[in-house]
Design an enzyme around this catalytic site. Structure first.
Site, PDB file in Angstrom:
ATOM      1  N   GLU A   1       4.992  -0.304   1.563  1.00  0.00           N
ATOM      2  CA  GLU A   1       5.376  -1.446   1.113  1.00  0.00           C
ATOM      3  C   GLU A   1       5.708  -2.191   2.507  1.00  0.00           C
ATOM      4  O   GLU A   1       6.373  -2.597   2.856  1.00  0.00           O
ATOM      5  CB  GLU A   1       7.002  -1.150   0.657  1.00  0.00           C
ATOM      6  CG  GLU A   1       7.888  -0.479   1.376  1.00  0.00           C
ATOM      7  CD  GLU A   1       7.561   1.022   1.552  1.00  0.00           C
ATOM      8  OE1 GLU A   1       6.506   1.660   0.617  1.00  0.00           O
ATOM      9  OE2 GLU A   1       8.375   2.426   1.207  1.00  0.00           O
TER      10      GLU A   1
ATOM     11  N   HIS B   1       8.929   3.534  -2.381  1.00  0.00           N
ATOM     12  CA  HIS B   1       8.537   4.436  -1.867  1.00  0.00           C
ATOM     13  C   HIS B   1       8.631   5.578  -1.725  1.00  0.00           C
ATOM     14  O   HIS B   1       8.639   6.726  -1.054  1.00  0.00           O
ATOM     15  CB  HIS B   1      10.175   3.912  -1.579  1.00  0.00           C
ATOM     16  CG  HIS B   1      10.925   3.068   0.099  1.00  0.00           C
ATOM     17  ND1 HIS B   1      10.595   1.298  -0.634  1.00  0.00           N
ATOM     18  CD2 HIS B   1      12.077   3.117   0.668  1.00  0.00           C
ATOM     19  CE1 HIS B   1      11.492   0.605   0.261  1.00  0.00           C
ATOM     20  NE2 HIS B   1      11.601   1.462   0.908  1.00  0.00           N
TER      21      HIS B   1
END
Ligand code: ATP
Length: 339
Positions: A13, A309
Site C-alpha cells: 500500500e 497492511h
C-alpha cells in the site's frame, strides 16, 4: 551504505505502516536501515508530523543516529543502538495518531526487563488509525494474553484537527513474550455501545442510539453516552464485543457535516460485517498482531481476509528476520495466520 538494510517504502500500500514496522524491527534486531520511497503511494508522499514523531520516538528510545528525517522527506537512514527503558514523553504537534506512535515504540520496550512509562500527546481518536479505545480494549488484551504487563490511562481526548489529547502507558517487566493462540471467539460475554461526545450538539448521541438500536439485538442498557474534554470537538460510536478468547472494538468517527444517522448506519454496517463471520480477530487487529508475534517467534490466529497492511507487515518482518508468516484460507472468509 552497504551495511544498511534497504527497505522500499513503496511496497504494497506504500503508506506509513511500512515505515513504522521497519523502525520497530530495526530496533528489535539492531539492524541499521535505509528506507526509500517513503509513503510513495499516498497523495501527499513523504514524512508528515505523525511519521516524524515516530522516527524521533524510536530514536529517543534506541539512541539512534538518523538522517533525512525532515518534513516531506522520502528517504531516511536509521541506525539504532540498544533500546533503553525509561520515562518518556512523546508529543505530536498535530492530531497525528498517538496510538500508531505507541505501536512503534511499545513492542521494543516490551522486550526489556525494566519498567518504562510513556506519555503521549496528540490525536487519540482519529481516522485511519486505531483509537485509544481500540488499543485499550482490543489490542492490549491480546498482548496481555502473550504475557505483556501493560496498562494505559487516558487523561484528555484528542480529535482532529487540533489534537491535544493525552494518555499514558506503563510497561512492567514480564516473562518472555509467549506465542498467541486464538482460533475461535468463544462465548459472547458482553457487548457495549459507547457514544463519546466532545463539544457537539446534545441531540447527536440520542439520534445515534435511536438509529443503532434496531440494527442490533442489544438492549437499551448496553448503550451509553459520555461527554469528554478535548481541544477539538469530536464524536465516536464505539461498538465493543467481549468474547471468551478475544474482543473487538468497532469505532466509527462522526464529523462536522455528516448527519448522525449516517454515522450510526456506518457503524451498524461494520458491526454486521464483523458478525457475518466467526473469525475472532478483526481485519485491523490482524495486521497489528504480527509484530508482537514476531517477537514471540510463534503463534496462530484466525481472521477474515488479510488486508494489504497484513501482507506488508509479513513482508517487512521477513526482510529483517527471515521469519515467514503462513497465511492459509481455511474456509470462506476465514484465514489462519501462523508463525
Ligand atoms: P499513512 O496514511 O500515514 O501513510 P498508513 O497508510 O500506514 O499511514 P493506515 O493504512 O490507514 O495508515 O493504517 C495504519 C494502521 O491503523 C493499521 O495498522 C490499521 O490496522 C490501523 N487502523 C486503521 N483503521 C482502523 C480502525 N478503524 N480500527 C482499528 N485500527 C485501524
Amino acid at each position: 551504505m552497504s551495511n544498511l538494510l534497504q527497505i522500499d517504502g513503496s511496497y504494497g500500500e506504500g503508506g506509513g505502516q511500512i515505515l513504522r514496522t521497519s523502525l520497530t524491527m530495526s530496533m528489535l534486531t539492531g539492524t541499521p536501515i535505509q528506507i526509500s520511497n517513503i509513503r510513495a503511494k499516498r497523495s501527499k508522499p513523504g514524512l508528515k508530523a505523525q511519521h516524524l514523531a515516530c522516527i524521533h520516538a524510536a530514536q529517543t528510545i534506541s539512541n539512534a543516529e538518523i538522517s533525512g528525517a525532515k518534513p516531506n522527506s522520502q528517504q531516511i537512514i536509521f541506525r539504532p543502538n540498544s533500546i533503553k527503558a525509561g520515562d518518556y514523553h512523546f508529543r505530536i504537534g498535530t492530531a497525528g495518531s498517538t496510538t500508531l506512535l505507541m505501536q512503534t515504540v511499545a513492542p521494543a520496550l516490551m522486550t526489556l526487563n525494566k519498567k518504562s512509562t510513556m506519555i503521549f500527546e496528540g490525536g487519540t481518536h482519529t481516522q485511519w488509525a486505531p483509537t485509544y479505545d481500540f488499543i485499550a480494549q482490543a489490542y492490549l488484551p491480546m498482548l496481555r494474553r502473550m504475557g505483556v504487563a501493560i496498562e494505559v490511562n487516558i487523561e484528555r481526548y484528542g480529535f482532529y484537527p487540533q489534537g491535544g489529547g493525552q494518555w499514558s502507558a506503563t510497561i512492567k517487566p514480564s516473562s518472555p513474550i509467549q506465542a498467541l493462540k486464538v482460533l475461535e471467539r468463544g462465548e459472547l460475554l458482553s457487548q457495549k455501545a459507547v457514544i463519546t461526545c466532545c463539544k457537539i450538539p446534545e441531540h447527536v448521541p440520542k439520534r445515534e442510539i435511536l438509529t443503532l438500536l434496531p440494527h442490533t439485538q442489544w438492549s437499551a442498557k448496553d448503550f451509553k453516552s459520555q461527554w469528554v474534554n478535548g481541544l477539538a470537538g469530536g464524536n465516536v460510536i464505539s461498538l465493543r464485543l467481549f468474547y471468551e478468547n478475544c474482543s473487538e472494538v468497532i469505532d466509527t468517527l462522526g464529523r462536522k457535516g455528516l448527519a448522525s444517522h449516517i454515522v450510526a448506519n456506518n457503524a451498524a454496517k461494520l458491526l454486521r460485517q464483523y458478525l457475518k463471520t466467526d473469525a475472532p480477530i478483526g481485519e485491523y487487529l490482524a495486521d497489528q498482531l504480527l509484530l508482537p508475534m514476531a517477537i514471540a517467534k510463534g503463534g496462530v490466529f484466525r481472521t477474515t481476509t488479510p488486508s494489504q497492511h497484513t501482507f506488508s507487515n509479513r513482508k517487512i518482518i521477513e526482510v529483517f528476520t527471515g521469519q515467514y508468516f503462513k497465511f492459509e484460507k481455511v474456509s470462506n472468509n476465514m484465514w489462519e495466520i501462523s508463525l
